[in-house]
Design an enzyme around this catalytic site. Structure first.
Site, PDB file in Angstrom:
ATOM      1  N   SER A 150       0.833  -1.211   0.000  1.00 16.59           N
ATOM      2  CA  SER A 150       0.000   0.000   0.000  1.00 16.59           C
ATOM      3  C   SER A 150       0.864   1.256   0.000  1.00 16.59           C
ATOM      4  O   SER A 150       1.691   1.456   0.896  1.00 16.59           O
ATOM      5  CB  SER A 150      -0.903   0.011   1.239  1.00 16.59           C
ATOM      6  OG  SER A 150      -1.386   1.321   1.454  1.00 16.59           O
ATOM      7  N   HIS A 207      -1.284  -1.427  -4.107  1.00 18.98           N
ATOM      8  CA  HIS A 207      -2.534  -1.040  -3.453  1.00 18.98           C
ATOM      9  C   HIS A 207      -2.588   0.484  -3.319  1.00 18.98           C
ATOM     10  O   HIS A 207      -1.719   1.096  -2.709  1.00 18.98           O
ATOM     11  CB  HIS A 207      -2.602  -1.708  -2.075  1.00 18.98           C
ATOM     12  CG  HIS A 207      -3.918  -1.566  -1.390  1.00 18.98           C
ATOM     13  ND1 HIS A 207      -5.017  -2.345  -1.691  1.00 18.98           N
ATOM     14  CD2 HIS A 207      -4.312  -0.743  -0.397  1.00 18.98           C
ATOM     15  CE1 HIS A 207      -6.026  -2.005  -0.912  1.00 18.98           C
ATOM     16  NE2 HIS A 207      -5.631  -1.031  -0.109  1.00 18.98           N
ATOM     17  N   ASP A 240      -4.707   3.557  -2.005  1.00 23.98           N
ATOM     18  CA  ASP A 240      -5.775   3.942  -1.081  1.00 23.98           C
ATOM     19  C   ASP A 240      -6.286   5.342  -1.386  1.00 23.98           C
ATOM     20  O   ASP A 240      -5.548   6.317  -1.285  1.00 23.98           O
ATOM     21  CB  ASP A 240      -5.251   3.903   0.359  1.00 23.98           C
ATOM     22  CG  ASP A 240      -5.106   2.480   0.875  1.00 23.98           C
ATOM     23  OD1 ASP A 240      -6.103   1.735   0.832  1.00 23.98           O
ATOM     24  OD2 ASP A 240      -3.997   2.116   1.305  1.00 23.98           O
ATOM     25  N   MET A 286      -9.004   8.219  -0.341  1.00 20.76           N
ATOM     26  CA  MET A 286      -9.858   8.651   0.774  1.00 20.76           C
ATOM     27  C   MET A 286     -10.414  10.040   0.514  1.00 20.76           C
ATOM     28  O   MET A 286      -9.701  10.897  -0.009  1.00 20.76           O
ATOM     29  CB  MET A 286      -9.038   8.683   2.065  1.00 20.76           C
ATOM     30  CG  MET A 286      -8.336   7.387   2.385  1.00 20.76           C
ATOM     31  SD  MET A 286      -7.412   7.565   3.910  1.00 20.76           S
ATOM     32  CE  MET A 286      -6.575   5.965   3.959  1.00 20.76           C
ATOM     33  N   HIS A 322      -8.313   0.951  -3.855  1.00 16.46           N
ATOM     34  CA  HIS A 322      -9.240   0.794  -2.731  1.00 16.46           C
ATOM     35  C   HIS A 322      -9.901   2.145  -2.449  1.00 16.46           C
ATOM     36  O   HIS A 322      -9.276   3.040  -1.889  1.00 16.46           O
ATOM     37  CB  HIS A 322      -8.444   0.288  -1.508  1.00 16.46           C
ATOM     38  CG  HIS A 322      -9.229   0.168  -0.261  1.00 16.46           C
ATOM     39  ND1 HIS A 322      -8.634   0.014   0.979  1.00 16.46           N
ATOM     40  CD2 HIS A 322     -10.566   0.148  -0.031  1.00 16.46           C
ATOM     41  CE1 HIS A 322      -9.567  -0.087   1.915  1.00 16.46           C
ATOM     42  NE2 HIS A 322     -10.751   0.007   1.328  1.00 16.46           N
ATOM     43  N   MET A 329     -12.092   4.502  -0.502  1.00 18.04           N
ATOM     44  CA  MET A 329     -12.771   4.750   0.777  1.00 18.04           C
ATOM     45  C   MET A 329     -13.471   6.090   0.623  1.00 18.04           C
ATOM     46  O   MET A 329     -13.071   7.104   1.200  1.00 18.04           O
ATOM     47  CB  MET A 329     -11.731   4.754   1.909  1.00 18.04           C
ATOM     48  CG  MET A 329     -11.210   3.354   2.210  1.00 18.04           C
ATOM     49  SD  MET A 329      -9.679   3.377   3.146  1.00 18.04           S
ATOM     50  CE  MET A 329      -8.512   3.506   1.796  1.00 18.04           C
ATOM     51  N   MET A 379     -11.504  -5.645   5.643  1.00 11.97           N
ATOM     52  CA  MET A 379     -10.682  -4.710   6.418  1.00 11.97           C
ATOM     53  C   MET A 379     -10.383  -5.320   7.784  1.00 11.97           C
ATOM     54  O   MET A 379     -11.297  -5.724   8.503  1.00 11.97           O
ATOM     55  CB  MET A 379     -11.416  -3.376   6.611  1.00 11.97           C
ATOM     56  CG  MET A 379     -11.573  -2.536   5.360  1.00 11.97           C
ATOM     57  SD  MET A 379     -10.029  -2.158   4.499  1.00 11.97           S
ATOM     58  CE  MET A 379      -9.072  -1.310   5.762  1.00 11.97           C
ATOM     59  N   ASP A 416      -6.653  -6.311   4.494  1.00 10.93           N
ATOM     60  CA  ASP A 416      -6.022  -4.990   4.509  1.00 10.93           C
ATOM     61  C   ASP A 416      -6.039  -4.416   5.923  1.00 10.93           C
ATOM     62  O   ASP A 416      -7.100  -4.195   6.498  1.00 10.93           O
ATOM     63  CB  ASP A 416      -6.815  -4.084   3.547  1.00 10.93           C
ATOM     64  CG  ASP A 416      -6.213  -2.705   3.389  1.00 10.93           C
ATOM     65  OD1 ASP A 416      -5.123  -2.451   3.942  1.00 10.93           O
ATOM     66  OD2 ASP A 416      -6.840  -1.874   2.694  1.00 10.93           O
TER      67      ASP A 416
END
Ligand code: DX5
Ligand code: ZN
Length: 231
Positions: free
Chosen positions: A15, A40, A42, A44, A73, A75, A144, A182
């Site tokens: 990540s 990965h 992330d 957000m 991913h 979020m 998660m 994760d």
């Protein structure tokens, strides 16, 4: 089931949240050379989770320097509105949360329509059964093992039950769905997740926080193998 798990190749998805963002491209190239299977990413929005990170612009820049599978991913509260942007940025897998505000089936269909593999993620308080109705439509379930939002948190061991429940249902239905874990994954927690039925490990701090990425990735792979043989 153990036989099926033993045959399933474990993949490592470092990540970028644990990167030094001033040297992002360089560190991504280093982790690719070090043997990572995926990257990965992330994303957000400061609303779905209490933190902000990167968006499609950064992913597009990384696409130019990396051949890794881009495992994104989201979020974010409204994934549906951004599918086209992430497809154009070069994402391969686009995972969003079942707890988001958009229609799940429609979002999954749009991701597929844009040429990406759809994934569905669950926060620690959401049961495995919430994903069951969508298992036939996803390439990957992301469990998660920390509350989403921040790297460097401790693995929540109780999530192993959720991983097992998902793997049992996937096997029972004869599906080939990946299970990614994760949060708090290192050489001591990786075997717990793998033994429960996960086959993709996200690792932020334990890879990008290490001096030697290749060594960290090798450690994760051999930890997963050792435990499966011992059991
Ligand atoms: C947390 C992110 C994770 C995070 C994992 O919300 O989804 O991908 O980067 O970091 P570690 O491996 O440090 O727990
Ligand atoms: Zn993540």
């Amino acid at each position: 089931m153990q036989d099926a798990l033993a045959r399933r190749q474990v993949k490592i998805s470092p990540s970028i949240l644990a990167c030094d963002f001033s040297r992002l491209g360089e560190q991504v190239s280093d982790v690719e050379r070090a043997g990572a299977d995926m990257l990965h990413l992330d994303v957000m929005d400061g609303h779905f989770v209490p933190n902000l990170s990167i968006g499609p612009g950064v992913i597009k820049s990384l696409r130019a320097v990396s051949g890794l599978v881009f495992d994104t991913h989201l979020m974010i509260t409204h994934p549906l509105a951004y599918i086209k942007a992430f497809a154009e940025a070069g994402c391969d897998i686009l995972t969003f949360h079942i707890e988001c505000a958009d229609n799940i089936s429609r979002t999954l269909a749009e991701i597929q329509k844009h040429g990406m593999k759809p994934g569905l993620s669950v926060k620690p308080n959401t049961p495995a059964s919430a994903v069951f109705p969508y298992l036939g439509d996803i390439a990957m379930a992301l469990v998660m093992t920390v509350e989403p939002g921040f790297g460097g948190q401790a693995f929540i061991g109780e999530m192993c039950v959720k991983i097992s429940e998902l793997r049992e249902e996937i096997t029972r239905r004869g599906l080939n769905t990946d299970i990614e874990v994760d949060g708090g994954i290192d050489a001591s927690t990786a075997p717990l997740a793998i033994n429960s039925g996960a086959n993709i490990l996200v690792a932020g701090s334990s890879v990008f926080g290490a001096e030697d990425y290749a060594h960290a990735i090798k450690n994760l792979r051999s930890a997963a193998k050792r435990r499966r043989i011992k059991d």
